[in-house]
Motif scaffolding. Structure first.
Motif, PDB file in Angstrom:
ATOM      1  N   MET A   1      38.376  13.948  11.068  1.00  0.00           N
ATOM      2  CA  MET A   1      37.766  14.625   9.949  1.00  0.00           C
ATOM      3  C   MET A   1      37.335  13.574   8.928  1.00  0.00           C
ATOM      4  O   MET A   1      38.095  12.696   8.566  1.00  0.00           O
ATOM      5  CB  MET A   1      38.762  15.604   9.350  1.00  0.00           C
ATOM      6  N   SER A   2      36.107  13.673   8.464  1.00  0.00           N
ATOM      7  CA  SER A   2      35.605  12.696   7.509  1.00  0.00           C
ATOM      8  C   SER A   2      35.996  13.084   6.085  1.00  0.00           C
ATOM      9  O   SER A   2      36.326  14.228   5.800  1.00  0.00           O
ATOM     10  CB  SER A   2      34.090  12.584   7.625  1.00  0.00           C
ATOM     11  N   ALA A   3      35.930  12.112   5.222  1.00  0.00           N
ATOM     12  CA  ALA A   3      36.251  12.355   3.810  1.00  0.00           C
ATOM     13  C   ALA A   3      35.176  13.234   3.189  1.00  0.00           C
ATOM     14  O   ALA A   3      34.012  13.178   3.588  1.00  0.00           O
ATOM     15  CB  ALA A   3      36.328  11.025   3.076  1.00  0.00           C
ATOM     16  N   PRO A   4      35.546  14.051   2.221  1.00  0.00           N
ATOM     17  CA  PRO A   4      34.548  14.891   1.573  1.00  0.00           C
ATOM     18  C   PRO A   4      33.513  14.045   0.846  1.00  0.00           C
ATOM     19  O   PRO A   4      33.809  12.942   0.388  1.00  0.00           O
ATOM     20  CB  PRO A   4      35.348  15.732   0.581  1.00  0.00           C
ATOM     21  N   ALA A   5      32.306  14.570   0.778  1.00  0.00           N
ATOM     22  CA  ALA A   5      31.240  13.865   0.078  1.00  0.00           C
ATOM     23  C   ALA A   5      31.548  13.812  -1.413  1.00  0.00           C
ATOM     24  O   ALA A   5      32.160  14.727  -1.967  1.00  0.00           O
ATOM     25  CB  ALA A   5      29.913  14.571   0.308  1.00  0.00           C
ATOM     26  N   ARG A   6      31.140  12.752  -2.041  1.00  0.00           N
ATOM     27  CA  ARG A   6      31.342  12.618  -3.488  1.00  0.00           C
ATOM     28  C   ARG A   6      30.370  13.552  -4.207  1.00  0.00           C
ATOM     29  O   ARG A   6      29.189  13.582  -3.894  1.00  0.00           O
ATOM     30  CB  ARG A   6      31.079  11.179  -3.895  1.00  0.00           C
ATOM     31  N   PRO A   7      30.862  14.315  -5.172  1.00  0.00           N
ATOM     32  CA  PRO A   7      29.977  15.230  -5.897  1.00  0.00           C
ATOM     33  C   PRO A   7      28.871  14.465  -6.618  1.00  0.00           C
ATOM     34  O   PRO A   7      29.087  13.374  -7.129  1.00  0.00           O
ATOM     35  CB  PRO A   7      30.898  15.900  -6.911  1.00  0.00           C
ATOM     36  N   THR A   8      27.682  15.045  -6.615  1.00  0.00           N
ATOM     37  CA  THR A   8      26.550  14.437  -7.303  1.00  0.00           C
ATOM     38  C   THR A   8      25.863  15.470  -8.178  1.00  0.00           C
ATOM     39  O   THR A   8      25.930  16.666  -7.916  1.00  0.00           O
ATOM     40  CB  THR A   8      25.520  13.872  -6.306  1.00  0.00           C
ATOM     41  N   ARG A   9      25.175  14.995  -9.196  1.00  0.00           N
ATOM     42  CA  ARG A   9      24.419  15.877 -10.064  1.00  0.00           C
ATOM     43  C   ARG A   9      23.109  16.241  -9.374  1.00  0.00           C
ATOM     44  O   ARG A   9      22.543  15.458  -8.630  1.00  0.00           O
ATOM     45  CB  ARG A   9      24.140  15.200 -11.404  1.00  0.00           C
ATOM     46  N   ASP A  10      22.637  17.441  -9.642  1.00  0.00           N
ATOM     47  CA  ASP A  10      21.373  17.933  -9.095  1.00  0.00           C
ATOM     48  C   ASP A  10      20.255  17.490 -10.040  1.00  0.00           C
ATOM     49  O   ASP A  10      20.237  17.905 -11.200  1.00  0.00           O
ATOM     50  CB  ASP A  10      21.431  19.459  -9.004  1.00  0.00           C
ATOM     51  N   PRO A  11      19.311  16.659  -9.561  1.00  0.00           N
ATOM     52  CA  PRO A  11      18.259  16.168 -10.446  1.00  0.00           C
ATOM     53  C   PRO A  11      17.418  17.287 -11.078  1.00  0.00           C
ATOM     54  O   PRO A  11      17.025  17.192 -12.243  1.00  0.00           O
ATOM     55  CB  PRO A  11      17.390  15.279  -9.557  1.00  0.00           C
ATOM     56  N   GLY A  12      17.147  18.341 -10.334  1.00  0.00           N
ATOM     57  CA  GLY A  12      16.375  19.459 -10.869  1.00  0.00           C
ATOM     58  C   GLY A  12      17.126  20.174 -11.978  1.00  0.00           C
ATOM     59  O   GLY A  12      16.558  20.520 -13.026  1.00  0.00           O
ATOM     60  N   LEU A  13      18.414  20.386 -11.769  1.00  0.00           N
ATOM     61  CA  LEU A  13      19.246  21.025 -12.782  1.00  0.00           C
ATOM     62  C   LEU A  13      19.372  20.125 -14.003  1.00  0.00           C
ATOM     63  O   LEU A  13      19.299  20.591 -15.142  1.00  0.00           O
ATOM     64  CB  LEU A  13      20.626  21.364 -12.219  1.00  0.00           C
ATOM     65  N   SER A  14      19.534  18.835 -13.789  1.00  0.00           N
ATOM     66  CA  SER A  14      19.647  17.896 -14.905  1.00  0.00           C
ATOM     67  C   SER A  14      18.373  17.894 -15.746  1.00  0.00           C
ATOM     68  O   SER A  14      18.435  17.890 -16.981  1.00  0.00           O
ATOM     69  CB  SER A  14      19.933  16.478 -14.397  1.00  0.00           C
ATOM     70  N   ALA A  15      17.223  17.924 -15.088  1.00  0.00           N
ATOM     71  CA  ALA A  15      15.950  17.941 -15.815  1.00  0.00           C
ATOM     72  C   ALA A  15      15.792  19.232 -16.605  1.00  0.00           C
ATOM     73  O   ALA A  15      15.359  19.215 -17.764  1.00  0.00           O
ATOM     74  CB  ALA A  15      14.792  17.756 -14.840  1.00  0.00           C
ATOM     75  N   ALA A  16      16.135  20.359 -15.994  1.00  0.00           N
ATOM     76  CA  ALA A  16      16.029  21.648 -16.682  1.00  0.00           C
ATOM     77  C   ALA A  16      17.000  21.720 -17.853  1.00  0.00           C
ATOM     78  O   ALA A  16      16.669  22.255 -18.917  1.00  0.00           O
ATOM     79  CB  ALA A  16      16.286  22.794 -15.702  1.00  0.00           C
ATOM     80  N   THR A  17      18.183  21.157 -17.673  1.00  0.00           N
ATOM     81  CA  THR A  17      19.174  21.127 -18.747  1.00  0.00           C
ATOM     82  C   THR A  17      18.661  20.279 -19.909  1.00  0.00           C
ATOM     83  O   THR A  17      18.733  20.689 -21.070  1.00  0.00           O
ATOM     84  CB  THR A  17      20.511  20.568 -18.227  1.00  0.00           C
ATOM     85  N   ALA A  18      18.139  19.105 -19.594  1.00  0.00           N
ATOM     86  CA  ALA A  18      17.609  18.222 -20.637  1.00  0.00           C
ATOM     87  C   ALA A  18      16.459  18.890 -21.386  1.00  0.00           C
ATOM     88  O   ALA A  18      16.368  18.784 -22.616  1.00  0.00           O
ATOM     89  CB  ALA A  18      17.153  16.902 -20.020  1.00  0.00           C
ATOM     90  N   ALA A  19      15.601  19.588 -20.663  1.00  0.00           N
ATOM     91  CA  ALA A  19      14.477  20.283 -21.307  1.00  0.00           C
ATOM     92  C   ALA A  19      14.970  21.387 -22.235  1.00  0.00           C
ATOM     93  O   ALA A  19      14.442  21.557 -23.344  1.00  0.00           O
ATOM     94  CB  ALA A  19      13.542  20.851 -20.240  1.00  0.00           C
ATOM     95  N   ALA A  20      15.986  22.140 -21.803  1.00  0.00           N
ATOM     96  CA  ALA A  20      16.527  23.218 -22.633  1.00  0.00           C
ATOM     97  C   ALA A  20      17.172  22.658 -23.893  1.00  0.00           C
ATOM     98  O   ALA A  20      17.009  23.211 -24.985  1.00  0.00           O
ATOM     99  CB  ALA A  20      17.539  24.040 -21.839  1.00  0.00           C
ATOM    100  N   VAL A  21      17.891  21.557 -23.761  1.00  0.00           N
ATOM    101  CA  VAL A  21      18.538  20.929 -24.912  1.00  0.00           C
ATOM    102  C   VAL A  21      17.480  20.396 -25.880  1.00  0.00           C
ATOM    103  O   VAL A  21      17.583  20.583 -27.097  1.00  0.00           O
ATOM    104  CB  VAL A  21      19.511  19.818 -24.465  1.00  0.00           C
ATOM    105  N   ALA A  22      16.450  19.756 -25.336  1.00  0.00           N
ATOM    106  CA  ALA A  22      15.385  19.218 -26.187  1.00  0.00           C
ATOM    107  C   ALA A  22      14.646  20.339 -26.912  1.00  0.00           C
ATOM    108  O   ALA A  22      14.344  20.229 -28.102  1.00  0.00           O
ATOM    109  CB  ALA A  22      14.413  18.393 -25.352  1.00  0.00           C
TER     110      ALA A  22
END
Length: 87
Positions: A1-22
């Motif tokens: 069994m392999s190690a779980p993948a490291r969690p990563t941020r979703d670039p689309g969600l990050s961009a939408a979040t930044a736009a909403a904050v701005a």
């Protein structure tokens, strides 16, 4: 069994979040919009996973991993917002 993948941020969600904050002028004023954005992202992600399972393109285990990755991306985004300077 392999190690779980490291969690990563979703670039689309990050961009939408930044736009909403701005657009709102800061994290605090954007909270209501961010909750809606996160709900929409979660619903869209769950629908995509469900469609892939129903089309037999994902196994149950793969669907569980996809759902976990979806939630990880949301948690990472919320964490980034919690420690973002409010402008």
């Amino acid at each position: 069994m392999s190690a779980p993948a490291r969690p990563t941020r979703d670039p689309g969600l990050s961009a939408a979040t930044a736009a909403a904050v701005a657009a709102a002028g800061g994290v605090a004023p954007a909270r209501k919009a961010l909750v809606e954005l996160f709900k929409q992202h979660l619903a869209a992600g769950r629908a995509a996973i469900r469609a892939r399972v129903e089309a037999r393109k994902l196994s149950g285990m793969e669907a569980a991993h996809a759902a976990a990755a979806l939630m990880d991306a949301l948690v990472l985004e919320a964490y980034a917002l919690a420690f973002a300077p409010d402008v």
